[in-house]
Design an enzyme around this catalytic site. Structure first.
Site: not given
Ligand SMILES: Nc1ncnc2c1ncn2[C@@H]1O[C@H](COP(=O)(O)OP(=O)(O)OP(=O)(O)O)[C@@H](O)[C@H]1O
Ligand SMILES: [Mg+2]
Length: 760
Positions: A659, A702
């Site tokens: 990611s 996140k």
């Protein structure tokens, strides 16, 4: 040369600076010569000693106290008038060598001797004595006190005049002693833990028996007591039969057999299982929710899932749906540290009226830990499950399998296999511990598991889990938790009353944002504890009077400099650095990807403990940027005869996953075009060679991390659009979200206007 009276010491060696008392009369002499001897044979070297004291013994004899001074060699001898032997003595005091020659030896010698003393259980006095000696020769002579050295060894030491040689010899001798002692200790420990422990138990029991006899409680009453206990335990038939069989064996064999104590222990364990005890279970969802709410702030979705899980159980029980493989789904709480997993487990027990036991699986690698050792092993014991049930005191507790992500497997067997059996409703009504070796019905136990990450949970186990995710708290949630739970608890722990101290909202905010960076609230609770400890001290000392209010200034004074800064702005001020969002075992985090270039031959250097997948992302990023150089406004020449370096700081934490792809492309493009990255923006997403942006996991964690780090804009993959529903509403309102299909869109959002391009 001096003439001294010779005193032979049978099988005894006196060294310089030693004090001895001998049953001899030396008349008016103030110095004598003490020489060790064995079978009338004298050693070559003796010790010149001075008379310290003359003692009159009871019964008329005389004795003398001598203190050794230094070594000496015997010369010619003659008999004196009184029949005593006089010898010419050539004095041989130590010649102290330069410290540089002996320092290393001295250090070694001291270390070895201190270790020996430690093994012998010295109380520190002898050790202090050895430490205080600064002369190498004298240090070696301390071996003379050692009870382990033989007479011959001691004579050898005495006869070694050269100090370095003597210290070397002493060191060798003491090393041998140390090795011997260590072996002896190991053997003793082995024996004690096995056979000797049995013997000890046996003797204790014999003593106990005689005490009983004295008290008039004879053997038969003890036996009766066992019989009573076996009946009272209401064991299942098969178990009772086993208990009675063992008990019969015990009676026949009599108490004197060493095996008797093993049988007793076994029967005691059978009796310790709460066969007939269960708590009245409460499966009322409304009540459950009320208890969960009382113990924990927020966590709405988590509580909802738990209540649903309980409601389903209730229905199944009420309608008598049989348990099968599929119904044995176990509730698993997964999330970063300090987010309340363990403590909500306790709440579940409270809500359902069950007992609670926690079973930590961290580091368990041996199946026997779970399932016990067979009784044929010396010192065998039941496994942890049986112990957990015993501790619970009921057959239907909540057993929390804490840290299932940290069970390991090795040659001793795979603990997760045992766990699987326990969690399988088709098997767990007849769980067999190796030690107890009877069937134990665990079907009424409510198992709850916790873990920090899902990846390391053994696959077959994970299959049977219903995962409830704890993603971490927002700043507002943390403040609410602090107000409602942590602060009152810490106030109490620090001996204060609620009306004596209060904290302002602003101050709480400061503690959360400037002194902690975590997904959970553990650190926060610790900081509040520190704050209150200092306040309590001041109140106790009378420096301040209650009621005290904690404001920003007090926080800064008590906790010192803020530990965390919003660093994105500083870090991304130069081209080549981009802010990424990641999930680690401790929750969401922002990480900065740095790119640099220098002359070279096209290599790509990667640092920062990157996993394989992350390394691949970096290669893809570089290839993408290179193959799209023209479109990105980068001069082709920028790649010629250069090499690139990508670093993801916080190098001590291993990082992996795809990611960071978009972040790496952005960092490289920023470097090569000279356009810095917007400092308020964080990003995450996997990138393909064609520049497509693929979805990633952990969106909520996140985004929470981005928010906590002070970012206002987040770039996410288009296909993650749905996931922001999971983000708490207040955070969602405070942030701007941008969704990207391809990396061009990310770059357009992320890069500031051009400053200057790197020359080729
Ligand atoms: N939502 C909440 N409301 C009230 N207290 C909370 C909440 N979340 C956590 N706490 C408190 O935070 C502390 C830490 O929680 P806990 O020990 O349950 O963490 P954990 O998730 O089990 O962490 P780990 O993964 O490290 O075992 C506990 O004292 C708990 O009471
Ligand atoms: Mg825990």
């Amino acid at each position: 040369m001096e003439q001294l009276r010779l005193i032979g010491l049978d099988d005894t060696v006196v060294f310089p600076s030693m004090t001895v008392t001998l049953p001899v009369d030396v008349g008016d002499d103030s110095r004598v010569f003490l020489v060790p001897r064995h079978d009338k044979e004298y050693a070559a070297i003796g010790v010149v000693a001075e008379v310290v004291e003359r003692v009159r013994l009871q019964g008329g004899g005389k004795a003398t106290v001598f203190k050794g001074l230094h070594r000496g060699a015997a010369g010619a001898a003659r008999s004196a008038a009184d029949g005593q032997l006089l010898v010419d003595v050539e004095e041989r005091p130590d010649v102290t060598p330069a410290p540089s020659h002996t320092a290393e030896l001295e250090r070694e010698y001291r270390a070895v001797v201190l270790e020996i003393l430690d093994l012998r259980g010295d109380d520190g006095r002898v050790a202090a004595f050895v430490r205080a000696i600064t002369e190498a020769g004298m240090l070696a002579d301390t071996s003379g006190y050692s009870p382990d050295l033989t007479f011959a060894h001691k004579v050898q030491l005495l006869e070694t005049l050269d100090v370095v040689e003597r210290l070397t010899l002493a060191l060798r001798l003491q090393r041998e002693r140390l090795a011997e002692l260590q072996v002896r200790k190991r053997i003793r420990e082995d024996v004690e833990s096995g056979a000797q422990k049995q013997q000890r138990d046996y003797f204790l029991r014999r003593q106990l028996d005689s005490i009983r006899k004295e008290l008039g409680e004879d053997e038969s009453s003890v036996a009766d007591e066992y019989r009573q206990k076996i009946i009272a335990a209401q064991m299942p038939d098969a178990v009772r039969a086993q208990a009675e069989r063992e008990f019969g064996r015990l009676e026949r064999m009599g108490d004197s057999s060493p095996e008797a104590s093993m049988i007793r222990t076994y029967i005691d364990w059978l009796l310790a299982v709460p066969w007939a005890h269960r708590s009245e279970e409460r499966l009322d969802p409304v009540h459950a929710r009320a208890v969960l709410d009382a113990d924990h702030a927020g966590l709405d979705d988590v509580k909802e899932r738990i209540v649903e899980h309980l409601a389903v159980r209730k229905l199944r029980t009420e309608r008598g749906v049989p348990n099968d493989r599929r119904s044995g789904i176990i509730l698993t709480l997964i999330g970063p540290p300090g987010t309340g997993k363990t403590s909500i487990g306790e709440s579940i027990a409270r809500a359902t009226g069950r007992a609670f036991v926690r079973m930590s699986l961290g580091g368990v690698r041996d199946e026997a830990e779970i399932r016990g050792h067979r009784r044929t092993y010396i010192g065998a014991l039941p496994g942890r499950l049986v112990r957990a049930v015993r501790d619970a005191g009921t057959m239907n507790p909540v057993i929390m399998l804490d840290e299932v992500d940290k069970v390991g497997a090795d040659w001793r067997g795979d603990p997760s296999a045992a766990l699987l059996e326990v969690l399988d409703p088709a098997q767990n009504h007849a769980f067999r511990d190796h030690y107890l070796d009877v069937e134990l019905d665990l079907s009424e136990v409510l198992f709850i598991a916790t873990a920090n990450v899902a990846d390391t949970i053994p696959g077959p186990l994970f299959d049977r889990m219903e995962v409830v995710r704890f993603d971490g708290y927002t700043v507002e949630e943390k403040i609410a938790i602090a107000r409602g739970y942590l602060w009152p608890r810490q106030v109490e722990r620090n001996g204060l009353r609620p009306d004596e101290v209060s904290i302002e909202d602003g101050a709480l905010h400061t503690v959360v944002s400037a002194y902690t960076r975590e997904a959970g609230v553990r650190q926060l609770e610790r900081e509040l504890g520190t704050l209150l400890r200092k306040t309590a001290t001041r109140i106790a000392a009378g420096t301040i009077v209650a009621p005290a209010t904690v404001d920003d200034a007090v926080v800064r004074e008590a906790l010192g400099r803020p530990k965390f800064h919003q660093e994105a702005a500083v870090r991304t001020a130069v081209p080549g650095v981009a802010t990424g969002l990641a999930v680690t075992a401790t929750g969401g985090d922002v990480l900065f990807v740095e790119a640099a270039t220098m002359a070279g031959n096209g290599e790509l250097v990667l640092t920062g403990q990157l996993g394989d997948v992350m390394k691949e992302s970096a290669r893809i990023a570089l290839t993408y940027v290179r193959s799209h150089a023209a479109a990105l406004g980068i001069d082709e020449g920028a790649f010629r005869r250069r090499e690139f370096h990508i670093h993801v700081p916080a190098g001590a934490i291993p990082k992996d996953g795809p990611s960071a792809g978009v972040t790496m492309v952005t960092a490289l493009t920023s470097l090569l075009t000279g356009q810095p990255v917007k400092h308020t923006l964080g990003m995450t997403g996997e990138v393909t060679l064609q520049g497509r942006v693929l979805p990633i996991g952990g969106v909520k964690q996140k985004v929470l991390a981005a928010h906590a780090a002070g970012l206002t804009d987040v770039v996410l993959p288009e296909r993650n659009r749905g996931d922001i529903d999971d983000v708490p509403a207040d955070v969602r309102a405070a942030m701007r979200f941008h969704f990207a299909d391809c990396v061009d869109q990310v770059l357009a959002l992320a890069l500031e206007p051009r400053q200057h391009a790197i020359a080729a």
